[in-house]
Design an enzyme around this catalytic site. Sequence first.
Site, PDB file in Angstrom:
ATOM      1  N   LYS A 191       1.177 -20.847  20.186  1.00 50.33           N
ATOM      2  CA  LYS A 191       1.533 -19.887  21.408  1.00 50.33           C
ATOM      3  C   LYS A 191      -0.218 -19.468  21.499  1.00 50.33           C
ATOM      4  O   LYS A 191      -0.899 -19.424  20.876  1.00 50.33           O
ATOM      5  CB  LYS A 191       2.106 -18.537  21.075  1.00 50.33           C
ATOM      6  CG  LYS A 191       2.572 -17.935  22.149  1.00 50.33           C
ATOM      7  CD  LYS A 191       3.864 -18.695  22.723  1.00 50.33           C
ATOM      8  CE  LYS A 191       4.452 -18.046  23.864  1.00 50.33           C
ATOM      9  NZ  LYS A 191       5.617 -18.609  24.283  1.00 50.33           N
TER      10      LYS A 191
HETATM   11  P1  NAD Z   1       7.521 -14.718  34.161  1.00 53.86           P
HETATM   12  O1  NAD Z   1       6.155 -14.135  34.136  1.00 53.86           O
HETATM   13  O2  NAD Z   1       7.913 -15.532  35.063  1.00 53.86           O
HETATM   14  O3  NAD Z   1       8.353 -13.288  34.409  1.00 53.86           O
HETATM   15  C1  NAD Z   1       8.749 -11.972  33.634  1.00 53.86           C
HETATM   16  C2  NAD Z   1       9.672 -11.304  34.298  1.00 53.86           C
HETATM   17  O4  NAD Z   1       9.739  -9.990  33.411  1.00 53.86           O
HETATM   18  C3  NAD Z   1       9.321 -10.560  35.687  1.00 53.86           C
HETATM   19  O5  NAD Z   1      10.221 -10.696  36.461  1.00 53.86           O
HETATM   20  C4  NAD Z   1       8.637  -9.115  35.150  1.00 53.86           C
HETATM   21  O6  NAD Z   1       8.614  -8.337  36.558  1.00 53.86           O
HETATM   22  C5  NAD Z   1       9.918  -8.982  34.482  1.00 53.86           C
HETATM   23  N1  NAD Z   1       9.341  -7.750  33.427  1.00 53.86           N
HETATM   24  C6  NAD Z   1       8.185  -7.295  32.902  1.00 53.86           C
HETATM   25  N2  NAD Z   1       8.348  -6.268  32.215  1.00 53.86           N
HETATM   26  C7  NAD Z   1       9.741  -5.929  32.429  1.00 53.86           C
HETATM   27  C8  NAD Z   1      10.277  -4.732  32.160  1.00 53.86           C
HETATM   28  N3  NAD Z   1       9.720  -3.756  31.223  1.00 53.86           N
HETATM   29  N4  NAD Z   1      11.473  -4.361  32.424  1.00 53.86           N
HETATM   30  C9  NAD Z   1      12.278  -5.251  33.360  1.00 53.86           C
HETATM   31  N5  NAD Z   1      11.543  -6.491  33.593  1.00 53.86           N
HETATM   32  C10 NAD Z   1      10.203  -6.729  33.318  1.00 53.86           C
HETATM   33  O7  NAD Z   1       7.821 -14.944  32.616  1.00 53.86           O
HETATM   34  P2  NAD Z   1       8.892 -16.087  32.295  1.00 53.86           P
HETATM   35  O8  NAD Z   1       8.305 -17.315  31.899  1.00 53.86           O
HETATM   36  O9  NAD Z   1      10.013 -15.901  32.980  1.00 53.86           O
HETATM   37  O10 NAD Z   1       9.286 -15.302  30.770  1.00 53.86           O
HETATM   38  C11 NAD Z   1      10.058 -14.561  30.398  1.00 53.86           C
HETATM   39  C12 NAD Z   1      10.545 -14.493  29.037  1.00 53.86           C
HETATM   40  O11 NAD Z   1      11.157 -15.655  28.828  1.00 53.86           O
HETATM   41  C13 NAD Z   1       9.489 -14.289  27.767  1.00 53.86           C
HETATM   42  O12 NAD Z   1       9.842 -13.704  26.797  1.00 53.86           O
HETATM   43  C14 NAD Z   1       8.968 -15.734  27.579  1.00 53.86           C
HETATM   44  O13 NAD Z   1       8.223 -15.752  26.404  1.00 53.86           O
HETATM   45  C15 NAD Z   1      10.349 -16.290  27.727  1.00 53.86           C
HETATM   46  N6  NAD Z   1      10.174 -17.782  27.616  1.00 53.86           N
HETATM   47  C16 NAD Z   1       9.487 -18.319  28.823  1.00 53.86           C
HETATM   48  C17 NAD Z   1       9.718 -19.792  28.904  1.00 53.86           C
HETATM   49  C18 NAD Z   1       9.264 -20.532  30.142  1.00 53.86           C
HETATM   50  O14 NAD Z   1       9.331 -21.641  30.067  1.00 53.86           O
HETATM   51  N7  NAD Z   1       8.740 -19.860  31.212  1.00 53.86           N
HETATM   52  C19 NAD Z   1      10.450 -20.398  27.865  1.00 53.86           C
HETATM   53  C20 NAD Z   1      10.848 -19.661  26.794  1.00 53.86           C
HETATM   54  C21 NAD Z   1      10.870 -18.481  26.587  1.00 53.86           C
END
Ligand code: NAD
Length: 450
Positions: A141
């Site tokens: 990561k």
């Molecule tokens: P992103 O940046 O696209 O979106 C994150 C979202 O979370 C946004 O809508 C943001 O406003 C919201 N957020 C942040 N703080 C918040 C809070 N306190 N309350 C409510 N909402 C809040 O990120 P993403 O890529 O969608 O990732 C989201 C999660 O999924 C993370 O934990 C990430 O590690 C995990 N993840 C992502 C992927 C991927 O392919 N992008 C893969 C596996 C896991």
Amino acid sequence: MGDEVAEEGGSGEHAGDGHGEPDKSARTTEEKPGPSRAEVSNYEIVEHWFNLAAGRLGLPDDVAAVLRSSYREVQVQVPVRLSDGKIHVFSGYRVQHNGARGPYKGGIRFHPEVDLDEVRALAELMTWKTAVVNIPYGGAKGGVNCDPSKLERAELQSIARSFMDKIEKVLGPQRDIPAPDVGTNAQVMAWLMDEYGKLHGHTPACVTGKPIALEGSFGREAATGRGVVQVFTEAAPELDIDPSRATFVVQGFGNVGSWAARLMQDMGARMVGVADANGAIAGGDGIDADKLAEHVREGGSVADFDGGAEEIDPEDLVALECDVFIPAALGGMIHADNADRMRCRMMVEGANSPTTPKADAILTDRGVTIVPDVLANAGGVVVSYFEWVQNLQHFRWSEDEVNEKLGEIMRRAYREVSDRAHENGTPMRPAAYELGIERVVEAASTRGYI
Ligand code: NAD
């Protein structure tokens, strides 16, 4: 953020819509606090589950110590001159946790709270995740402690390129392959790939989650959300939930949350609550996920969506009655102080480490089925694997082919984890960790490492 901007604070808001370019318009949105998060760190969460599984598997202490620690932890200075004319110094990290099963693989996060402890935890989680879905990767990561919502596009590009310049020596298609995570997207991956290419020659397989125009894979952008929905549809019948009539709540509406919501809706399910970093809304008749995604893409936020839903206190999102709750924001958001308010029957973890061990125990005691992060959100890394394979062959698969192959892997992994949980008489999370750790132990011992 970097030294100078750190005092500006940060809402934890994401870079943009998760579907295109980082969107500075988010800066204009009035910032409201999101739901509270636990004090327990991501690292403590991952260690708790690792230790439990290591104990159940009877791993000797020395072997557990090797598996618990990272292979390599790189911390670099990322100095960038921002539009205020000053050089701001950000901290960048890349942690390679375990490479016994293949090249290191894991996302890059741009968020003000990124630190070594968090990146280390997320890297370890990737090791178990790639093993649970049985793709030939280790776990890694990375991240930079910047706040994309306060940065201009050119500033973000400079940060991405500067970060790549500092870490390229430990990366490469056969060594370590980054991908998007919170605060980064296909555009950021394009800058990373381009910077890597300047030093090593055109190497599309050095990064996944790239734009389609730059040898990205069809289906990658939606893949994590699609995987969440695929495991939900596998799990739902066990709870007598009909996916086409299910109600759901999504916490976080970025890449993972918005795609999970849209694909759930495509099946006929109804979104009754949703939050992002700026607020939360609820609507028993259903909130249109496609329209909300469009609204967010145009620079809006969840709270100012005019779709017949009412604004609620973000703390109350967890208390909405639904069949399935999908955390898709940051770690530690389901904790001891809010878990007993949850009124879902199932939780499918789109986010990494969203649930603290105490909250997990509360929910399990109450009979809530949890499909854990190491299984539920693996769709992204699975399609990243497909992207890498396509890049290495300079070939491209159709979107249908990608989605079909993703479904096969997610369904198989779900069955393996679920069967093991039934055999052990445990919830799915301990079973998933055991399965992942066992596979890593086998690879590491066969190589002669342990
Ligand atoms: P992103 O940046 O696209 O979106 C994150 C979202 O979370 C946004 O809508 C943001 O406003 C919201 N957020 C942040 N703080 C918040 C809070 N306190 N309350 C409510 N909402 C809040 O990120 P993403 O890529 O969608 O990732 C989201 C999660 O999924 C993370 O934990 C990430 O590690 C995990 N993840 C992502 C992927 C991927 O392919 N992008 C893969 C596996 C896991």
